[in-house]
Design a protein around this motif. Structure first.
Motif, PDB file in Angstrom:
ATOM      1  N   GLN A 117      13.225 126.305 117.172  1.00 11.36           N
ATOM      2  CA  GLN A 117      12.548 127.187 118.207  1.00 11.36           C
ATOM      3  C   GLN A 117      11.895 128.357 117.419  1.00 11.36           C
ATOM      4  O   GLN A 117      12.537 128.668 116.334  1.00 11.36           O
ATOM      5  CB  GLN A 117      13.547 127.783 119.078  1.00 11.36           C
ATOM      6  CG  GLN A 117      14.060 126.786 120.197  1.00 11.36           C
ATOM      7  CD  GLN A 117      15.162 127.393 121.180  1.00 11.36           C
ATOM      8  OE1 GLN A 117      15.783 128.247 120.652  1.00 11.36           O
ATOM      9  NE2 GLN A 117      15.016 126.995 122.539  1.00 11.36           N
ATOM     10  N   GLU A 118      10.691 128.606 117.741  1.00 14.19           N
ATOM     11  CA  GLU A 118      10.307 129.853 117.165  1.00 14.19           C
ATOM     12  C   GLU A 118      10.406 131.180 118.034  1.00 14.19           C
ATOM     13  O   GLU A 118       9.868 130.929 119.064  1.00 14.19           O
ATOM     14  CB  GLU A 118       8.537 129.687 116.744  1.00 14.19           C
ATOM     15  CG  GLU A 118       8.384 128.732 115.604  1.00 14.19           C
ATOM     16  CD  GLU A 118       8.784 129.370 114.337  1.00 14.19           C
ATOM     17  OE1 GLU A 118       8.943 130.571 114.110  1.00 14.19           O
ATOM     18  OE2 GLU A 118       9.368 128.552 113.564  1.00 14.19           O
ATOM     19  N   PRO A 119      10.747 132.170 117.493  1.00 13.86           N
ATOM     20  CA  PRO A 119      10.820 133.351 118.200  1.00 13.86           C
ATOM     21  C   PRO A 119       9.448 133.920 118.647  1.00 13.86           C
ATOM     22  O   PRO A 119       8.440 133.683 118.012  1.00 13.86           O
ATOM     23  CB  PRO A 119      11.407 134.451 117.265  1.00 13.86           C
ATOM     24  CG  PRO A 119      12.258 133.682 116.219  1.00 13.86           C
ATOM     25  CD  PRO A 119      11.588 132.418 116.154  1.00 13.86           C
ATOM     26  N   VAL A 120       9.316 134.672 119.808  1.00 12.71           N
ATOM     27  CA  VAL A 120       8.132 135.076 120.360  1.00 12.71           C
ATOM     28  C   VAL A 120       7.753 136.501 120.164  1.00 12.71           C
ATOM     29  O   VAL A 120       8.747 137.301 120.225  1.00 12.71           O
ATOM     30  CB  VAL A 120       8.032 134.720 121.888  1.00 12.71           C
ATOM     31  CG1 VAL A 120       6.729 135.145 122.465  1.00 12.71           C
ATOM     32  CG2 VAL A 120       8.126 133.318 121.996  1.00 12.71           C
ATOM     33  N   PHE A 121       6.767 136.873 119.513  1.00 14.51           N
ATOM     34  CA  PHE A 121       6.319 138.386 119.315  1.00 14.51           C
ATOM     35  C   PHE A 121       6.256 139.021 120.527  1.00 14.51           C
ATOM     36  O   PHE A 121       5.536 138.467 121.526  1.00 14.51           O
ATOM     37  CB  PHE A 121       5.405 138.212 118.407  1.00 14.51           C
ATOM     38  CG  PHE A 121       4.811 139.988 117.993  1.00 14.51           C
ATOM     39  CD1 PHE A 121       5.924 140.676 117.558  1.00 14.51           C
ATOM     40  CD2 PHE A 121       3.541 140.301 118.216  1.00 14.51           C
ATOM     41  CE1 PHE A 121       5.458 141.957 117.163  1.00 14.51           C
ATOM     42  CE2 PHE A 121       3.135 141.311 117.877  1.00 14.51           C
ATOM     43  CZ  PHE A 121       4.157 142.466 117.350  1.00 14.51           C
ATOM     44  N   THR A 122       7.055 140.123 120.661  1.00 17.51           N
ATOM     45  CA  THR A 122       6.849 140.885 122.025  1.00 17.51           C
ATOM     46  C   THR A 122       5.672 142.065 122.207  1.00 17.51           C
ATOM     47  O   THR A 122       5.502 142.435 122.957  1.00 17.51           O
ATOM     48  CB  THR A 122       8.138 141.685 122.138  1.00 17.51           C
ATOM     49  OG1 THR A 122       8.118 142.590 121.185  1.00 17.51           O
ATOM     50  CG2 THR A 122       9.296 140.774 122.443  1.00 17.51           C
ATOM     51  N   HIS A 123       4.741 141.979 121.134  1.00 14.39           N
ATOM     52  CA  HIS A 123       3.623 142.793 120.957  1.00 14.39           C
ATOM     53  C   HIS A 123       4.124 144.442 120.967  1.00 14.39           C
ATOM     54  O   HIS A 123       3.416 145.241 121.035  1.00 14.39           O
ATOM     55  CB  HIS A 123       2.845 142.691 122.152  1.00 14.39           C
ATOM     56  CG  HIS A 123       2.234 141.397 122.364  1.00 14.39           C
ATOM     57  ND1 HIS A 123       1.318 140.868 121.045  1.00 14.39           N
ATOM     58  CD2 HIS A 123       2.315 140.183 123.064  1.00 14.39           C
ATOM     59  CE1 HIS A 123       1.048 139.587 121.425  1.00 14.39           C
ATOM     60  NE2 HIS A 123       1.526 139.542 122.579  1.00 14.39           N
ATOM     61  N   GLN A 124       5.651 144.215 120.165  1.00  8.03           N
ATOM     62  CA  GLN A 124       6.113 145.838 120.012  1.00  8.03           C
ATOM     63  C   GLN A 124       6.853 145.615 118.633  1.00  8.03           C
ATOM     64  O   GLN A 124       7.183 144.724 117.975  1.00  8.03           O
ATOM     65  CB  GLN A 124       7.217 145.894 120.661  1.00  8.03           C
ATOM     66  CG  GLN A 124       6.506 146.020 122.609  1.00  8.03           C
ATOM     67  CD  GLN A 124       7.675 146.170 123.246  1.00  8.03           C
ATOM     68  OE1 GLN A 124       8.567 147.171 123.320  1.00  8.03           O
ATOM     69  NE2 GLN A 124       8.040 145.046 124.326  1.00  8.03           N
TER      70      GLN A 124
END
Length: 385
Positions: free
Chosen positions: A167-174
């Protein structure tokens, strides 16, 4: 089931891993902890420790040691960033001990506690693969077997991948920045939260007020760095928060080094255990840092896992009871942290004005309302049985 003589491998020497290792060892398990770094240490950073986490430290027999390295906090003072004007104050009085601590000091307390309980700690050991059934393969090619493997190996967990697949972590745009600076004058024993459209900054004193811990977050379209956490550019940090008033410009002027990291997240894991493997802490339920509960959830996990195993008829039943006891609460905390992110970064306009007005009125005329919204969180005592 009895934990006496159960062989346990704990992966990760952070807060969740060390606390879990001590909790299991105190109940009779033979525990070995694997840490990939050459030493158990932390870069400069502070933590806010709420009463729900403090109760676990007490139950683990580490309450006095923790009190000696931490400073009590009396609340959170929310400010409008541009001028430093106070919006509201959230008092902690009557809700247990809230504390600020240097992360390295908490880690040192937990490491001593683990070693005193008989935990064997192996440093410089990188895990390449975890297999359900109690098998761990290191990057050096060593194959380790255990009656239970506990994955406390964080956001990029090898143990989580063994349960759920890649699974790849998802960037939260923060993006978050953190720094420590010397305090020019003693700070009040409270956190200060500066709110601005699209960004915020939190600061609080550490080590008797000698240091100021700064964590600042901003919204950003993408993350182009190779690592999820990297050394930051001090001038870029100052520029990002140059519009903040009050004491912030003075703090920023004294920053010498800063760390910068993109905020990534998985969802809360759908499954936390299988065939003598279980995940805890950020491996199971990573959260955004907007409620100061990442370390707290890891501490709660540590206690509940040991208690659930001790009270169950068998290992798999104990692991199932652990997830059942923790999953809903952790999801609620993760969701609340995500909501705080939105509330901290409201854009200019009527919604922001109305929200700040409501906070101010509640703070002035009903001071118990704001902290009361989180009694479900801070009032929890997972050690009470």
């Amino acid at each position: 089931m009895t934990l006496i003589g159960l062989d346990v491998l704990v992966l990760g020497g952070g807060v969740a891993g060390l606390a879990t290792a001590r909790g299991l060892a105190l109940r009779g398990a033979r525990v070995r902890l694997l840490e990939q770094a050459g030493e158990i240490a932390e870069v400069g950073a502070g933590l806010q420790v709420s009463p729900n986490a403090g109760r676990v430290l007490e139950a683990l027999g580490l309450g006095q040691a923790f009190a000696e390295v931490s400073d009590e906090s009396r609340g959170v003072r929310m400010r409008e960033a541009a001028r430093g004007r106070e919006v509201a104050f959230v008092p902690y009085a009557g809700r247990g001990r809230f504390a600020n601590v240097h992360r390295a000091d908490l880690i040192a307390v937990l490491e001593r506690g683990a070693r005193e309980a008989g935990v064997e700690i192996t440093l410089g050991c990188r895990v390449a693969e975890v297999q359900p059934g109690g098998r761990v393969i290191t990057e050096a090619g060593e194959v380790l077997e255990a009656g239970l493997v506990v994955g406390a190996d964080g956001l990029h967990s090898v143990a989580r991948a063994a349960l759920l697949g890649p699974q790849e972590p998802v960037f939260t745009h923060q993006v978050a920045w953190r720094a420590l600076v010397e305090a020019e004058a003693p700070l009040p024993p409270e956190a200060q939260l500066f709110l601005a459209p699209g960004r915020h900054l939190v600061a609080y004193p550490l080590r008797g007020g000698r240091l100021v811990n700064i964590v600042a977050c901003e919204e950003q379209a993408d993350w182009a760095e190779e690592g999820w956490q990297v050394p930051g550019d001090v001038e870029a940090f100052r520029a990002a928060f140059a519009g903040f008033g009050g004491p912030v410009p003075g703090w920023l002027a004294r920053v010498e080094t800063v760390r910068r990291w993109g905020l990534f997240r998985h969802g809360v894991a759908a499954r936390w255990h299988r065939e003598r493997l279980v995940i805890v802490g950020d491996a199971a339920h990573p959260t955004l840092p907007y409620l100061a509960q990442g370390a707290a959830m890891g501490l709660e996990d540590a206690w509940v896992l040991a208690a659930a195993l001790a009270e169950a008829d068998g290992l798999e039943a104990g692991l199932a009871a652990f997830q059942a006891a923790r999953e809903a609460r952790c999801r609620r905390i993760v969701d609340a942290a995500t909501a705080n992110a939105r509330n901290y970064h409201l854009p200019r306009g009527p919604k922001r004005w109305a929200a700040h007005l409501a906070l101010g009125l509640a703070s002035r005329f009903a001071p118990g309302v704001l902290p009361g919204r989180f009694d479900w969180l801070w009032g929890e005592d997972v050690t009470s049985g």
